[in-house]
Motif scaffolding. Structure first.
Motif, PDB file in Angstrom:
ATOM      1  N   GLY A  45       0.902  -1.214  -0.068  1.00  0.00           N
ATOM      2  CA  GLY A  45      -0.060  -0.140   0.107  1.00  0.00           C
ATOM      3  C   GLY A  45       0.884   1.246   0.096  1.00  0.00           C
ATOM      4  O   GLY A  45       0.425   2.326  -0.547  1.00  0.00           O
ATOM      5  N   GLN A  46       2.050   1.261   0.561  1.00  0.00           N
ATOM      6  CA  GLN A  46       2.954   2.419   0.591  1.00  0.00           C
ATOM      7  C   GLN A  46       3.072   2.906  -0.727  1.00  0.00           C
ATOM      8  O   GLN A  46       3.275   3.870  -1.308  1.00  0.00           O
ATOM      9  CB  GLN A  46       4.121   2.071   1.436  1.00  0.00           C
ATOM     10  CG  GLN A  46       5.302   3.091   1.392  1.00  0.00           C
ATOM     11  CD  GLN A  46       6.755   2.454   1.722  1.00  0.00           C
ATOM     12  OE1 GLN A  46       6.892   1.389   1.271  1.00  0.00           O
ATOM     13  NE2 GLN A  46       7.601   3.396   2.149  1.00  0.00           N
ATOM     14  N   LEU A  47       3.652   1.913  -1.488  1.00  0.00           N
ATOM     15  CA  LEU A  47       3.978   2.052  -3.063  1.00  0.00           C
ATOM     16  C   LEU A  47       2.994   2.619  -3.824  1.00  0.00           C
ATOM     17  O   LEU A  47       2.906   3.533  -4.514  1.00  0.00           O
ATOM     18  CB  LEU A  47       4.614   0.742  -3.720  1.00  0.00           C
ATOM     19  CG  LEU A  47       5.789   0.140  -2.944  1.00  0.00           C
ATOM     20  CD1 LEU A  47       6.265  -1.063  -3.489  1.00  0.00           C
ATOM     21  CD2 LEU A  47       7.059   1.211  -3.022  1.00  0.00           C
TER      22      LEU A  47
ATOM     23  N   ALA B 255      -1.140  11.457  -7.297  1.00  0.00           N
ATOM     24  CA  ALA B 255      -0.864  10.274  -6.276  1.00  0.00           C
ATOM     25  C   ALA B 255      -1.603  10.589  -5.259  1.00  0.00           C
ATOM     26  O   ALA B 255      -1.958  11.906  -4.881  1.00  0.00           O
ATOM     27  CB  ALA B 255       0.578  10.070  -5.984  1.00  0.00           C
ATOM     28  N   CYS B 256      -2.005   9.665  -4.440  1.00  0.00           N
ATOM     29  CA  CYS B 256      -2.805  10.030  -3.175  1.00  0.00           C
ATOM     30  C   CYS B 256      -1.781  10.999  -2.359  1.00  0.00           C
ATOM     31  O   CYS B 256      -2.382  11.740  -1.466  1.00  0.00           O
ATOM     32  CB  CYS B 256      -2.974   8.710  -2.114  1.00  0.00           C
ATOM     33  SG  CYS B 256      -3.938   7.392  -3.192  1.00  0.00           S
ATOM     34  N   SER B 257      -0.604  10.806  -2.328  1.00  0.00           N
ATOM     35  CA  SER B 257       0.374  11.624  -1.505  1.00  0.00           C
ATOM     36  C   SER B 257       0.359  12.953  -1.917  1.00  0.00           C
ATOM     37  O   SER B 257       1.050  13.900  -1.190  1.00  0.00           O
ATOM     38  CB  SER B 257       1.787  11.030  -1.804  1.00  0.00           C
ATOM     39  OG  SER B 257       2.185  10.762  -3.081  1.00  0.00           O
ATOM     40  N   THR B 258      -0.198  13.430  -2.971  1.00  0.00           N
ATOM     41  CA  THR B 258      -0.049  14.618  -3.571  1.00  0.00           C
ATOM     42  C   THR B 258      -1.057  15.554  -2.464  1.00  0.00           C
ATOM     43  O   THR B 258      -0.736  16.795  -2.186  1.00  0.00           O
ATOM     44  CB  THR B 258      -0.325  15.079  -5.042  1.00  0.00           C
ATOM     45  OG1 THR B 258       0.063  13.918  -5.826  1.00  0.00           O
ATOM     46  CG2 THR B 258      -0.432  16.409  -5.531  1.00  0.00           C
TER      47      THR B 258
ATOM     48  N   ALA C 171      -4.382  -0.601   4.592  1.00  0.00           N
ATOM     49  CA  ALA C 171      -3.181  -1.215   5.580  1.00  0.00           C
ATOM     50  C   ALA C 171      -2.083  -0.205   5.772  1.00  0.00           C
ATOM     51  O   ALA C 171      -1.698  -0.214   6.715  1.00  0.00           O
ATOM     52  CB  ALA C 171      -2.832  -2.365   5.086  1.00  0.00           C
ATOM     53  N   PHE C 172      -1.540   0.302   4.657  1.00  0.00           N
ATOM     54  CA  PHE C 172      -0.598   1.329   4.634  1.00  0.00           C
ATOM     55  C   PHE C 172      -1.126   2.613   5.723  1.00  0.00           C
ATOM     56  O   PHE C 172      -0.368   2.783   6.662  1.00  0.00           O
ATOM     57  CB  PHE C 172       0.076   1.762   3.363  1.00  0.00           C
ATOM     58  CG  PHE C 172       0.978   3.137   3.305  1.00  0.00           C
ATOM     59  CD1 PHE C 172       1.956   2.868   3.992  1.00  0.00           C
ATOM     60  CD2 PHE C 172       0.347   4.485   3.045  1.00  0.00           C
ATOM     61  CE1 PHE C 172       2.714   4.012   4.047  1.00  0.00           C
ATOM     62  CE2 PHE C 172       1.078   5.298   2.906  1.00  0.00           C
ATOM     63  CZ  PHE C 172       2.425   5.215   3.650  1.00  0.00           C
ATOM     64  N   MET C 173      -2.168   3.053   5.445  1.00  0.00           N
ATOM     65  CA  MET C 173      -2.579   4.261   6.174  1.00  0.00           C
ATOM     66  C   MET C 173      -2.852   4.118   7.640  1.00  0.00           C
ATOM     67  O   MET C 173      -2.382   4.849   8.384  1.00  0.00           O
ATOM     68  CB  MET C 173      -3.938   5.088   5.462  1.00  0.00           C
ATOM     69  CG  MET C 173      -3.606   5.461   3.993  1.00  0.00           C
ATOM     70  SD  MET C 173      -4.979   6.461   3.558  1.00  0.00           S
ATOM     71  CE  MET C 173      -5.994   5.096   2.571  1.00  0.00           C
ATOM     72  N   ILE C 174      -3.198   2.669   7.844  1.00  0.00           N
ATOM     73  CA  ILE C 174      -3.407   2.421   9.392  1.00  0.00           C
ATOM     74  C   ILE C 174      -1.957   2.334  10.094  1.00  0.00           C
ATOM     75  O   ILE C 174      -1.796   2.878  11.067  1.00  0.00           O
ATOM     76  CB  ILE C 174      -4.309   1.108   9.471  1.00  0.00           C
ATOM     77  CG1 ILE C 174      -5.780   1.506   9.025  1.00  0.00           C
ATOM     78  CG2 ILE C 174      -4.179   0.816  10.870  1.00  0.00           C
ATOM     79  CD1 ILE C 174      -6.425   0.214   8.800  1.00  0.00           C
ATOM     80  N   HIS C 175      -1.220   1.531   9.335  1.00  0.00           N
ATOM     81  CA  HIS C 175       0.031   1.243  10.184  1.00  0.00           C
ATOM     82  C   HIS C 175       0.986   2.711  10.166  1.00  0.00           C
ATOM     83  O   HIS C 175       1.603   2.722  11.013  1.00  0.00           O
ATOM     84  CB  HIS C 175       1.042   0.181   8.837  1.00  0.00           C
ATOM     85  CG  HIS C 175       2.051   0.151   9.279  1.00  0.00           C
ATOM     86  ND1 HIS C 175       2.451  -0.907  10.437  1.00  0.00           N
ATOM     87  CD2 HIS C 175       3.387   0.435   8.857  1.00  0.00           C
ATOM     88  CE1 HIS C 175       3.849  -0.944  10.508  1.00  0.00           C
ATOM     89  NE2 HIS C 175       4.382  -0.033   9.774  1.00  0.00           N
TER      90      HIS C 175
ATOM     91  N   GLY D 101       7.747   5.497   5.932  1.00  0.00           N
ATOM     92  CA  GLY D 101       8.140   6.501   5.170  1.00  0.00           C
ATOM     93  C   GLY D 101       7.877   6.558   3.908  1.00  0.00           C
ATOM     94  O   GLY D 101       6.943   5.991   3.262  1.00  0.00           O
ATOM     95  N   ILE D 102       8.594   7.129   3.017  1.00  0.00           N
ATOM     96  CA  ILE D 102       8.432   7.405   1.476  1.00  0.00           C
ATOM     97  C   ILE D 102       9.419   6.858   0.692  1.00  0.00           C
ATOM     98  O   ILE D 102      10.584   6.701   0.939  1.00  0.00           O
ATOM     99  CB  ILE D 102       8.655   9.285   1.283  1.00  0.00           C
ATOM    100  CG1 ILE D 102       7.625  10.110   2.044  1.00  0.00           C
ATOM    101  CG2 ILE D 102       8.397   9.494  -0.180  1.00  0.00           C
ATOM    102  CD1 ILE D 102       7.730  11.637   1.834  1.00  0.00           C
ATOM    103  N   PRO D 103       8.793   5.814  -0.264  1.00  0.00           N
ATOM    104  CA  PRO D 103       9.723   5.222  -0.914  1.00  0.00           C
ATOM    105  C   PRO D 103      10.566   5.926  -1.925  1.00  0.00           C
ATOM    106  O   PRO D 103      10.247   6.995  -2.225  1.00  0.00           O
ATOM    107  CB  PRO D 103       8.727   4.224  -1.850  1.00  0.00           C
ATOM    108  CG  PRO D 103       7.504   4.998  -1.756  1.00  0.00           C
ATOM    109  CD  PRO D 103       7.378   5.867  -0.568  1.00  0.00           C
TER     110      PRO D 103
END
Length: 423
Positions: free
Chosen positions: A21-23, A37-40, A206-210, A406-408
């Motif tokens: 999910g991070q990627l 991206a979501c991160s934007t 899963a990523f956002m929760i973690h 973190g950020i990949p």
């Protein structure tokens, strides 16, 4: 005073899913034009938000307050109607509603476990409320999908919402690194063609929760018994928060939210989230979902951990500072009248500026919004306001800005990633 939060209050996460999910969270492959991206709009360096009152979505360039609205045919056509919220603690088990207007709920209205804008067309296999939430920005025209005739995703959305998700899924399937990771992570996936949008959504969840479950603030330490975790002024602010200022009447419980909807009269501006039959630019809040007059201009009570990291504040980011939003709560009608457009953190978009504050020229609409306010004035001294603001700062997690994964360095699609915002 609320009880302490524990890990049992949050949905457990599979670490392999979180890493996948991070990627995906940082990969532009999930947007229609592969340019956002979501991160934007939810970047960790900006408190998991974007630092703007109203964001610049698909078509924009850059990150955070430095983001620009694009040029030529690719330029944005509309600001994002509402403020990008932070992503803290969205895996809480007690959370049953998402979005500022609550248009996504854990409710079996359509016999799929959710009451959502997709109604009966919501995909099967979503693990939780956050997973369901994660797939809606992907198909929102001005957020990530793009405009009709620009790409196949946007075109599919305008036919029927669920026609777009398989297109995005197919993009992911055809990237060998993603196909391999999904097969290694999910037991039911044997080949790339077994991947569904639900698997993508569950990984994002899963990523956002973690990554952004956070309850290690000084306030949490105080609740756990460390009476020295808060300064004397923060303790004064806490006493006001739970007492005289009556903040806890809405910001209650372990998550500091009643998960309800309240009309507090935030000054309106921007395009609003209008309904198809609205005769003017406006945002009626919860009523847009419920169609109940008593819900007019009411918005969801936000959770408050790490609130000091997520400026500006309010469903439309009307206030640039914590003090500003606190003072608004203490005297909403006076603050509603005194607010000025210069307080909004908006990227300059010359071709949209005439519409940015159009709603404020509609005297009848302004009167309706002012009359809907449900908060009564609560007079406090300046020193008391300062104490409350200091207490809110004590809700910031000690490790909130560190992250976990973190950020990949890069993403499997090979597409460029958002540059970090300037300090």
């Amino acid at each position: 005073m609320p009880r302490s939060l524990t890990t049992d209050d949050f949905i457990p996460v599979d670490l392999a899913q979180a890493k996948l999910g991070q990627l995906l969270f940082y990969d532009r492959i999930l947007s229609g034009n592969q340019n956002i991206a979501c991160s934007t709009c939810h970047h960790p360096d900006l408190g998991t938000a974007d630092g703007l009152s109203l964001g610049i979505g698909e078509g924009g360039v850059g990150l955070g307050p430095e983001r620009t609205p694009g040029t030529g045919d690719d330029r944005i056509r509309k600001r994002i109607p509402r403020n990008a919220p932070g992503l803290w603690n969205l895996g809480a088990r007690d959370l049953s509603v998402m979005f500022h207007d609550g248009r996504l709920m854990a409710q079996d209205t359509y016999e799929n476990g959710f009451n959502s804008p997709a109604q009966e067309w919501l995909p099967d296999g979503l693990d939780n409320l956050l997973a369901a939430q994660a797939i809606f920005p992907l198909v929102a025209q001005f957020e990530m999908a793009g405009n009709p005739r620009e790409n196949e995703v946007a075109g599919a959305v305008h036919n029927r919402i669920d026609y777009a998700w398989p297109i995005l899924t197919d993009r992911v399937r055809h990237i060998p690194a993603y196909a391999k990771m999904f097969a290694q992570t999910f037991p039911h996936i044997q080949s790339a063609f077994d991947i569904t949008i639900a698997d993508i959504a569950n990984s994002l969840s899963a990523f956002m929760i973690h990554e952004w479950t956070s309850f290690d603030s000084p306030f949490d330490a105080y609740l756990a018994g460390d009476t020295r975790a808060l300064t004397s002024q923060q303790q004064d602010g806490m006493a006001l928060f739970y007492g005289k200022a009556d903040c806890a009447s809405c910001h209650s419980g372990p998550l500091l939210s009643d998960h309800g909807f309240h009309a507090i009269g935030l000054p309106p501006f921007g395009p609003g989230r209008t309904r198809p039959f609205d005769p003017m630019v406006r945002d009626v809040g919860r009523m847009g979902k419920s169609d109940r007059l008593e819900d007019a201009y009411a918005f969801r009570t936000p959770m408050l951990r790490n609130v000091a990291l997520t400026a500006p504040y309010g469903h439309n980011g009307a206030y640039p500072t914590l003090e500003g939003i606190v003072r608004h709560h203490l005297n909403p009608r006076s603050s509603f009248d005194a607010w000025t457009p210069k307080m909004a953190a908006l990227v300059s978009v010359p071709w949209l500026e005439q519409a940015d504050f159009m709603v404020r020229r509609d005297a009848r609409e302004i009167t309706r919004q002012r009359a809907a306010i449900t908060l009564d004035p609560t007079p406090l001294q300046d020193t008391e306001v300062t104490a409350i603001v200091d207490f809110l700062a004590a809700l910031t997690g000690e490790t909130a800005m560190e992250g976990k994964l973190g950020i990949p360095a890069n993403v499997p699609s090979g597409l460029p990633m958002d540059a970090r915002p300037k300090r």
